[in-house]
Design an enzyme around this catalytic site. Structure first.
Site, short mmCIF file in Angstrom:
data_model
loop_
_atom_site.label_atom_id
_atom_site.label_comp_id
_atom_site.label_asym_id
_atom_site.label_seq_id
_atom_site.Cartn_x
_atom_site.Cartn_y
_atom_site.Cartn_z
N GLU A 124 -5.50 35.22 -1.34
CA GLU A 124 -4.52 34.59 -1.09
C GLU A 124 -4.09 33.71 -2.39
O GLU A 124 -4.07 32.45 -2.29
CB GLU A 124 -5.06 33.71 -0.01
CG GLU A 124 -5.35 34.33 1.45
CD GLU A 124 -5.62 33.60 2.54
OE1 GLU A 124 -5.72 32.40 2.38
OE2 GLU A 124 -5.53 34.08 3.63
N GLU A 271 -7.92 40.40 7.17
CA GLU A 271 -8.71 39.39 8.02
C GLU A 271 -7.79 39.14 9.15
O GLU A 271 -6.70 38.99 9.14
CB GLU A 271 -8.93 37.98 6.97
CG GLU A 271 -9.89 37.97 5.96
CD GLU A 271 -9.62 36.42 5.02
OE1 GLU A 271 -9.45 35.52 5.92
OE2 GLU A 271 -9.76 36.39 4.16
#
Length: 508
Positions: A124, A271
């Site tokens: 991220e 995720e």
């Protein structure tokens, strides 16, 4: 062949090429798990791998390249995503040599014994470390170049996980696009993924989408519960019907890539999950909702449902996460995404009938009390003495020549005695304590002809509740070992257990 026929043939051929180059992935989607390590009492790598193997979990994602964990995963057959931590990106992104060194130490040192299939470069980065974004593509390319030099590029893919927050206007999905601020990163990155046959890694959290929608997104829509047709969300431009947030976000990623003229890059969800506990501002972070989301998610993925934009195209997914991480900073929910606590005890029980082999062996009613790996030998021996004496456990199967004598270790004998006492007491709370040297597991410790209570087996021994069969460490004045004390070193015993999950064919 006539000219018209040849033109038609060429047209059909071009359609076939287009179909073959369309978004694709493995024919069968899989479910994997993320393994975080921010726990006070993190289970050992050996225990964690044994847990994974027992549940036939074949795909894991690590947030680093921990040597002990990678060594424990060797020859397990489990496919592994290893990660370049964010704090290493600046160095790797600015130096081909640094990238090559990282690959040598963290990849080449473990393959082929450890089945590393992917390297996740950072996590991220665009949404959490924008200052590192300028070197992200370089870091990805340098890592790949090191794999090419080692002739591993066809075996190991390289990508980088993104938060779904980089997608703007995600509904309707057909109108979605990546944040234009990052075009200078996303375009070369997508070119790299396309040219190397890799995939877009995306973190998808319907829980946060639901929480931030101020009531616009219904809970059932976030939890993948079946919806009546009049409750489905419809993309007015494509007329595609969406029954859950998960599919909508994945399709938003597909449309965002299409907006930049990339149509043949698959998506893997690195995720997703739902917290089982939250603070007062998070009323929907509950065990029931976590159970529902993960059950429905697993069924959805393993059914190869695909998404409305790409039906039948696998969207392999990694659940976040294996363990609750009690050391994580932030809200209560940040610490409670796991399926297990640090002791290997399930946070909640998921029933996943129909999920195939992975996570499908239902051991809900089969729990066992075992000796903790690495427990102090004297404490173990004292607990064994108590169980076989005042605890009135029939320890005759542990006598030399009997079915449970081998392996002749304190841990193995204590495990049999602990488990027998635990089941004699009907698995009541606190009956598997033994001064902290035991733990509860759903992994059956029976071995060979030695059948443990709770496993449905019987050892054919004659009960004897009147004799103390396990003398203490000091009871043998001759120096001979006590009857149940090992003459060999204690072997590792599995204490963590992975939840047996089976998918309800009806809605959770």
């Amino acid at each position: 062949m006539k000219k018209g026929d040849s033109m038609a043939a060429l047209h059909i051929a071009s359609l076939l090429v287009a179909l073959l180059s369309a978004v694709s992935a493995d024919n069968n989607a899989f479910i994997g798990v993320n393994i975080g390590t921010e726990l006070v009492n993190m289970p050992s790598p050996t225990q964690t791998v044994a847990l994974l193997k027992a549940q036939n979990i074949r795909h894991v994602r690590l947030f680093d390249a921990d040597k002990a964990m990678l060594s424990a995963l060797a020859n397990s057959g489990i496919q592994v995503i290893v990660s370049v931590p964010n704090d290493r990106l600046l160095g790797i992104g600015q130096s081909n040599a640094t990238a090559a060194s990282w690959v040598a130490h963290n990849i080449l040192a473990h393959v082929p014994e450890t089945n590393i299939t992917t390297i996740a470069v950072g996590s991220e980065v665009l949404s959490t470390l924008p200052n590192v974004a300028p070197v992200l593509v370089s870091a990805v390319e340098f890592i790949h170049a090191a794999l090419v030099a080692a002739n591993l590029d066809s075996q190991i893919k390289v990508s980088t996980p993104h938060s779904s927050s980089i997608i703007l206007d995600s509904f309707p999905p057909s109108q979605a696009f990546f944040n234009r601020t990052w075009d200078s990163v996303m375009v070369p990155l997508l070119k790299f993924l396309q040219s190397t046959g890799s995939y877009l890694m995306l973190n998808v959290y319907p829980y946060y989408d639901y929480m931030q929608s101020n009531g616009v997104i219904p809970l059932d829509y976030a939890l993948l519960r079946p919806l009546p047709s009049n409750k489905e969300a419809v993309d007015a431009d494509t007329l595609l019907h969406y029954t859950n947030v998960f599919d909508a976000v994945v399709d938003a990623a597909y449309f965002s890539m299409s907006y930049l003229n990339f149509t043949n890059i698959p998506v893997v969800v690195t995720e997703t999950g739902w917290p089982s506990k939250g603070d007062s501002s998070e009323p929907d972070a509950t065990i029931a909702n976590a159970n529902t989301y993960n059950s429905n998610l697993i069924r959805h993925v393993l059914n190869n449902t695909g998404t409305p934009k790409h039906p039948g195209i696998a969207v392999s997914t990694y659940i976040y996460e294996l363990y609750n991480e009690d050391l994580r900073r932030g809200s209560v929910s940040e610490k409670n995404w796991g399926l297990f606590d640090a002791n290997g005890v399930p946070v909640y029980v998921l029933h996943l009938t129909g999920s195939g082999t992975v996570l499908a062996n239902d051991t809900t009613n089969q729990t066992f009390c075992v000796a903790k790996d690495g427990a102090d030998q004297k404490l173990l021996q004292a607990a064994l003495d108590w169980a076989c004496g005042p605890g009135k456990v029939d320890c005759s199967p542990l006598l030399q020549g009997q079915l449970c004598y081998e392996p002749d270790t304190v841990a193995a004998h204590a495990t049999y005695a602990f488990d027998t006492y635990y089941h004699q007491m009907a698995m009541a709370p606190n009956t598997c304590y033994f001064n902290g040297v035991s733990s509860i597991t759903t992994t059956n410790p029976s071995h060979g002809s030695c059948k443990f209570p709770g496993s449905g087996g019987f050892n054919g021994t004659t009960p004897n509740n009147t004799t103390t069969l396990a003398p203490s460490l000091n009871s043998s004045g001759s120096g001979a070992p006590p009857l149940y004390y090992s003459r060999s070193t204690v072997t590792s015993l599995i204490i963590g257990v992975f939840l047996s999950l089976v998918i309800h064919m009806s809605s959770c």
